[in-house]
Design an enzyme around this catalytic site. Structure first.
Site, PDB file in Angstrom:
ATOM      1  CG  ASP A 112      -1.845   1.107   1.373  1.00 32.88           C
ATOM      2  OD1 ASP A 112      -1.777   2.122   0.458  1.00 32.88           O
ATOM      3  OD2 ASP A 112      -2.819   1.285   1.822  1.00 32.88           O
TER       4      ASP A 112
ATOM      5  CE  LYS B 174      -5.601  11.100 -13.170  1.00 34.66           C
ATOM      6  NZ  LYS B 174      -4.716   9.962 -12.657  1.00 34.66           N
TER       7      LYS B 174
ATOM      8  CE1 TYR C 292      -9.265  11.051 -13.468  1.00 32.54           C
ATOM      9  CE2 TYR C 292      -8.871  12.949 -14.914  1.00 32.54           C
ATOM     10  CZ  TYR C 292      -8.791  11.572 -14.661  1.00 32.54           C
ATOM     11  OH  TYR C 292      -8.404  10.670 -15.657  1.00 32.54           O
TER      12      TYR C 292
END
Length: 304
Positions: free
Chosen positions: A74, A178, A174
């Site tokens: 993880d 990015k 989002y």
């Protein structure tokens, strides 16, 4: 592929599926030793709740001609990442390539939903998965990578820096994720330069990942059937295309010329001459700007 990375050691963080799996497999085809990390194993599924596993990815690497090593990690857990890098150092004594491909945020993004209506818990979790994982991994891995000049970091994102700078990416969280990954590569390039190492960000185009194919109810063999629902899917590419882009970069003795830049699979295909699995060279980001965003009819002529 004709290039060889047989003496090279790579860590593909986030290799369970999609682009990460394809990058790992392509590196295996070029002969590299590849540590394939992710959360989903044959015994345990991550919150993505999908069937793909890191063991499968490692097997694909080995079948392709390299050596695949699956390690459940993880990448939000600093001590797990530290232990991973210590293992790579102990077993290999070097790290030539770090691919930061950890993501897993798609289920958390509420598309076309403003910041103040979006779940804050989901949004912040998305940012942690997209950004913190990459920072934690680089923090622990770069001391090993910088031990040998020529090391390369590839930050995988969605959208070139140029495109993301002027286009809203359908969700506040989002969008921020990015854009940030592109900047991670830029900053690392600056800090790696004195050590003779490089960092780039790399984006695929419209990706035919397992999740996307499932979404459209098609397979890699029947993907064109999805054009009925989404005509612009005509410019789509297989994950292998980005895998071949990473191999081309890693095998280029002059890869440092790209350091700090935001690159795309389609752009690099024009430079290095590799193709997608069907022999084409889709240039998705040019298509998106010149055709899709301008409202033009779906036609990939001249773009693949």
């Amino acid at each position: 592929m004709h290039t060889t990375l047989r003496e090279k050691v790579a860590l593909v963080a986030g290799a369970t599926r999609g682009t990460g799996r394809a990058i790992a497999t392509a590196l295996g085809e070029a002969g590299a030793t590849v540590y394939c990390t992710g959360r989903t194993t044959r015994e345990h599924r991550s919150e993505m709740n999908r069937p793909e596993t890191i063991e499968e990815t490692a097997e694909l690497v080995t079948q392709a001609g390299g050596r695949g090593i699956a390690v459940q990690v993880d990448h939000l857990e600093s001590e797990q990442v530290r232990a991973l890098v210590e293992r790579i150092d102990r077993e290999q004594g070097r790290l030539d390539l770090l691919v930061n491909d950890v993501w897993g945020g798609d289920p958390l993004a509420a598309w076309d939903t403003p910041l103040w209506e979006h779940s804050l818990t989901d949004g912040l979790r998305l940012l942690r998965l997209a950004i913190d994982t990459h920072v934690i991994t680089s923090h622990h891995a770069l001391p090993l990578l910088t031990r040998t000049p020529g090391g390369l970091v590839v930050e995988v994102t969605d959208g070139t820096a140029e495109y993301n700078a002027t286009n809203y990416r359908v969700s506040f969280f989002y969008d921020l994720a990015k854009v940030s990954v592109n900047r991670l590569a830029f900053s690392q390039a600056h800090e790696l330069k004195p050590y003779g190492c490089a960092a780039v960000s790399l984006t695929p185009g419209w990706l035919r990942s397992e999740m996307m194919l499932e979404h459209y109810g098609v397979t890699e063999e029947t993907w064109r059937d999805a054009l009925v629902r989404e005509p612009h899917f005509v410019i789509s590419e297989s994950p292998a295309y980005t895998g071949r882009a990473v191999v081309a970069l890693a095998a280029d003795p002059d890869r440092g010329r790209w350091s700090g830049q935001s690159l795309s699979s389609g752009q690099l295909a024009q430079v290095y001459g590799f193709t997608d699995v069907d022999g084409s060279r889709p240039d998705a980001w040019r298509y998106v700007v010149e055709v899709q965003d301008r409202g033009g009819p779906a036609d990939a002529t001249g773009y693949r």
